[in-house]
Design a protein around this motif. Structure first.
Motif, mmCIF file in Angstrom:
data_model
loop_
_atom_site.group_PDB
_atom_site.id
_atom_site.type_symbol
_atom_site.label_atom_id
_atom_site.label_comp_id
_atom_site.label_asym_id
_atom_site.label_seq_id
_atom_site.Cartn_x
_atom_site.Cartn_y
_atom_site.Cartn_z
ATOM 1 N N ASP A 164 0.855 -1.186 0.000
ATOM 2 C CA ASP A 164 0.000 0.000 0.000
ATOM 3 C C ASP A 164 0.888 1.231 0.000
ATOM 4 N N ALA A 165 0.530 2.205 -0.827
ATOM 5 C CA ALA A 165 1.255 3.474 -0.875
ATOM 6 C C ALA A 165 0.279 4.597 -0.583
ATOM 7 N N THR A 166 0.598 5.411 0.419
ATOM 8 C CA THR A 166 -0.294 6.495 0.848
ATOM 9 C C THR A 166 0.376 7.838 0.616
ATOM 10 N N ALA A 167 -0.316 8.700 -0.113
ATOM 11 C CA ALA A 167 0.156 10.066 -0.338
ATOM 12 C C ALA A 167 -0.684 11.009 0.496
ATOM 13 N N VAL A 175 -4.698 9.648 0.382
ATOM 14 C CA VAL A 175 -5.237 8.656 -0.527
ATOM 15 C C VAL A 175 -4.270 7.476 -0.540
ATOM 16 N N THR A 176 -4.808 6.276 -0.535
ATOM 17 C CA THR A 176 -3.998 5.058 -0.515
ATOM 18 C C THR A 176 -4.303 4.218 -1.744
ATOM 19 N N VAL A 177 -3.244 3.764 -2.383
ATOM 20 C CA VAL A 177 -3.392 2.847 -3.512
ATOM 21 C C VAL A 177 -2.625 1.569 -3.201
ATOM 22 N N SER A 178 -3.015 0.506 -3.869
ATOM 23 C CA SER A 178 -2.329 -0.777 -3.747
ATOM 24 C C SER A 178 -1.575 -1.043 -5.047
ATOM 25 N N ALA A 179 -0.347 -1.583 -4.918
ATOM 26 C CA ALA A 179 0.461 -1.865 -6.105
ATOM 27 C C ALA A 179 1.180 -3.196 -5.936
ATOM 28 N N LEU A 205 -2.766 14.535 -5.448
ATOM 29 C CA LEU A 205 -2.372 13.273 -4.831
ATOM 30 C C LEU A 205 -2.022 12.237 -5.899
ATOM 31 N N LYS A 206 -2.778 12.242 -6.964
ATOM 32 C CA LYS A 206 -2.478 11.319 -8.069
ATOM 33 C C LYS A 206 -1.100 11.622 -8.648
ATOM 34 N N SER A 207 -0.759 12.902 -8.750
ATOM 35 C CA SER A 207 0.545 13.275 -9.271
ATOM 36 C C SER A 207 1.671 12.767 -8.375
ATOM 37 N N ALA A 212 5.888 8.609 -7.712
ATOM 38 C CA ALA A 212 6.526 7.615 -6.847
ATOM 39 C C ALA A 212 6.543 6.224 -7.470
ATOM 40 N N LEU A 213 5.476 5.866 -8.183
ATOM 41 C CA LEU A 213 5.289 4.476 -8.591
ATOM 42 C C LEU A 213 5.471 4.205 -10.074
ATOM 43 N N ASP A 214 5.440 5.233 -10.902
ATOM 44 C CA ASP A 214 5.483 4.983 -12.346
ATOM 45 C C ASP A 214 6.802 4.382 -12.804
#
Length: 256
Positions: A164-167, A175-179, A205-207, A212-214
């Motif tokens: 999980d990555a939280t910005a 906002v938290t996304v899973s990768a 937050l998306k930016s 971070a993840l791209d």
């Protein structure tokens, strides 16, 4: 009661006692056994001294090559070590190092702990480097170090192989996304299959998360000759597993 004199040791007038041949033989066996034990104990001690010296040389070569603050722990396997040294190669050596500093200027990621198994290890006469025929290694990367490198808070995901990555932004929220994490070419860790988990994915937050993840994050501080094979997740961090053939540890011998 009468007792036969044959059951007693003969006594001579001068005070001496007769000692049978079997008793003398037993004493010789005991003396020989004691001498053999002493030789074996001495041989083990000498061999252990040789192993300790080989371990110290290997630790120094690794420390000089990887720039660790503390010397790693090293254990030479097999016995006798003297025979291995005489042949010019150690059968197997295990090494554990901590806090290997990050290399490079782009998102530097230190290695929290590196465990290495080396087959056919040889050290140079000056102890400046060590060479192994085959190597397996695991680099443990704590979530704290991964978070610092990526600029977002990283933690264990709900599924195996995911994080999980939280910005976060003041006045905007979290906002938290899973990768999914995986091994990418060039000894890099990739983050793919990104899914929104919690919070509203606002543009700012998306930016942050995209930045971070791209792009895969490189591991620039592992010895040259090691290739990243797999990446797994745990409760405390990420395990990156490497293998390599003909790997040399020497000053500045880290992946670019």
């Amino acid at each position: 009661m009468y007792q036969s004199h044959r059951d007693e040791e003969p006594y001579y007038g001068d005070g001496s006692v007769y000692v049978s041949p079997s008793t003398r033989t037993g004493r010789r066996v005991i003396i020989a056994a004691a001498s053999l034990v002493a030789l074996l104990v001495g041989g083990v001690a000498v061999d252990r001294i040789a192993a300790a010296r080989a371990e110290s040389r290997t630790a120094k070569a690794f420390q000089d090559g990887m720039g660790t603050a503390d010397r790693p722990s090293v254990h030479v396997r097999g016995f006798p070590v003297l025979n291995q040294l005489a042949a010019g190669s150690l059968d197997h050596v295990d090494l554990t190092a901590h806090d290997i500093p990050a290399g490079g200027s782009t998102r530097p990621l230190p290695v929290t702990r590196l465990t290495v198994g080396m087959d056919g290890l040889r050290t140079s006469g000056s102890a400046d480097e060590a060479h192994a025929d085959g190597v397996t290694a695991t680099a443990f990367l704590s979530y704290a170090d991964v978070s610092s490198a990526l600029g977002v808070q990283v933690s264990q995901g709900d599924e195996s192989g995911r994080v999980d990555a939280t910005a976060s932004l003041p006045l905007v929220g979290d906002v938290t996304v899973s990768a999914a994490v995986s091994a990418a070419g060039g000894n890099r860790i990739a983050f793919t299959d990104v899914r929104a988990e919690r919070g509203e994915l606002l543009p700012l937050l998306k930016s942050l998360l995209d930045k971070a993840l791209d792009e895969p994050i490189p591991l620039q501080n592992v010895p040259e000759g090691l290739t990243l094979r797999s990446v797994t997740t745990s409760e405390d961090g990420v395990d990156a597993r490497f293998t390599g053939r003909s790997v040399t540890f020497h000053p500045d011998a880290s992946s670019a």
